[in-house]
Design an enzyme around this catalytic site. Structure first.
Site, PDB file in Angstrom:
ATOM      1  N   ASP A 180       4.581  77.736  76.381  1.00 50.77           N
ATOM      2  CA  ASP A 180       3.945  77.451  77.988  1.00 50.77           C
ATOM      3  C   ASP A 180       3.082  76.754  77.631  1.00 50.77           C
ATOM      4  O   ASP A 180       2.703  75.953  79.006  1.00 50.77           O
ATOM      5  CB  ASP A 180       4.460  78.669  78.647  1.00 50.77           C
ATOM      6  CG  ASP A 180       3.879  78.304  80.178  1.00 50.77           C
ATOM      7  OD1 ASP A 180       4.823  77.599  80.860  1.00 50.77           O
ATOM      8  OD2 ASP A 180       3.127  79.122  80.751  1.00 50.77           O
ATOM      9  N   SER A 239       3.344  75.080  86.872  1.00 48.65           N
ATOM     10  CA  SER A 239       4.633  75.694  86.400  1.00 48.65           C
ATOM     11  C   SER A 239       6.202  76.100  87.590  1.00 48.65           C
ATOM     12  O   SER A 239       5.105  77.144  87.356  1.00 48.65           O
ATOM     13  CB  SER A 239       4.990  76.109  85.121  1.00 48.65           C
ATOM     14  OG  SER A 239       4.002  75.829  84.055  1.00 48.65           O
ATOM     15  N   GLN A 283      10.501  72.022  81.081  1.00 48.88           N
ATOM     16  CA  GLN A 283       9.568  72.566  82.395  1.00 48.88           C
ATOM     17  C   GLN A 283       9.496  71.220  82.755  1.00 48.88           C
ATOM     18  O   GLN A 283       9.133  70.834  82.842  1.00 48.88           O
ATOM     19  CB  GLN A 283       8.103  73.227  81.603  1.00 48.88           C
ATOM     20  CG  GLN A 283       7.695  74.092  82.746  1.00 48.88           C
ATOM     21  CD  GLN A 283       6.342  74.494  81.780  1.00 48.88           C
ATOM     22  OE1 GLN A 283       5.132  74.187  81.600  1.00 48.88           O
ATOM     23  NE2 GLN A 283       6.256  75.733  81.294  1.00 48.88           N
TER      24      GLN A 283
END
Length: 301
Positions: free
Chosen positions: A216, A240, A290
């Site tokens: 991430d 995000s 993402q």
């Protein structure tokens, strides 16, 4: 998570060990409690921690099978001062597959949801069409903090604030000047990363959870590189919205991995990023996706 954190947040994240990332406690039934820990750039829980602990909660309900993929949505900011309850729903179990849905809850409110799949390995076809980029080995690349400290007189204040201190993972960016000084025409960036504390973890499924945590970091911001400085600042907000991860082979996160990221598109206030994670031998170990909120902020008065 977005593209960077404040120095204070980075220092706090750096103190989070692999064991702390994986620290969840059973709470009866298919429920688990995890500490919030791991601060992001705005003082809320780092998204990778939610992904890792939600996946680990699912792992605790599946016998033996490794995870093969996951997709999560960040629904609301998670507060660092509150525990997080992970509620696992067993969607399907078969001889070779298992599917789980995990909802992360704080004070009765869902802050994150995850769908994940497990599969028992079996003999089958093997190929790899993805080539690892030709980049210097990590030993020949400066740490991100060192680059920022050495070039502080040329860098935006946001870069110094977000990257001069400790980071959640050990990271070495390839050609960082391309996005610290310039606006590259192609939205792409590569970086080596590792979690040294993962050396104490033997369980391959827990290593997969640590990869989920690390995957991430620094992914969403690649979608901003052609447009502005790719980190949160007074003129740009990156946050995000979801996170996708596919595991192609077992991996150890204490060893150097290369994350090759690029952004095929950005429009309507959203940016889309994709990544490929390679080990040092050039084997593709995972793929990432993402979507993020990519918002240009008005000038401060």
């Amino acid at each position: 998570m977005a593209d960077g954190g404040t120095g204070q947040a980075g220092d706090a994240a750096m103190r989070v060990s692999a064991g702390e990332i994986l620290a969840i406690e059973p709470a009866g039934g298919d429920r688990f409690i995890g500490g919030a820990g791991g601060v992001n750039h705005i003082g809320t829980v780092f998204g990778g921690r939610l992904v890792a602990q939600a996946l680990l909660s699912a792992v605790r309900t599946v016998a033996a099978m490794p995870p093969t993929s996951l997709h999560g949505y960040f629904l609301a900011p998670a507060q660092v001062s509150l525990p997080i309850e992970y509620r696992v729903a067993r969607l399907r179990d078969s001889r070779r597959f298992a599917h789980r849905q995990v909802t992360a809850v704080q004070e009765g409110r869902a802050v994150f949801t995850l769908l994940c799949q497990f599969h028992a390995p079996e003999d089958g076809f093997v190929h790899q069409a993805a080539e690892m980029p030709d980049v210097p080995p990590p030993e020949e690349v400066a740490t991100l903090q060192q680059f920022v400290r050495d070039n502080g007189d040329r860098l935006d204040f946001a870069a110094i604030r977000n990257f001069s201190g400790a980071l959640p993972i050990e990271m070495r960016a390839i050609a960082p000047e391309a996005y610290f000084y310039e606006r590259p025409r192609e939205p792409m960036r590569d970086f080596w990363f590792r979690l040294p504390g993962a050396a104490a973890i033997d369980d391959p499924r827990e290593q997969a959870c640590l990869l989920a945590y690390a995957s991430d970091y620094w992914l969403a911001g690649v979608s901003a590189t052609p447009h502005g400085f790719p980190t949160n600042s007074s003129s740009l907000l990156i946050s995000s919205l979801d996170h996708g991860l596919w595991f192609h082979r077992p991996v150890r996160c204490d060893e150097w991995l290369l994350h090759h990221t690029h952004s095929p598109a950005a429009a309507d206030g959203l940016g889309f990023a994709q990544g490929r994670i390679f080990d040092r031998e050039g084997r593709l170990v995972a793929s990432t996706t993402q979507e993020c909120l990519l918002r240009q902020l008005p000038p401060e008065a």
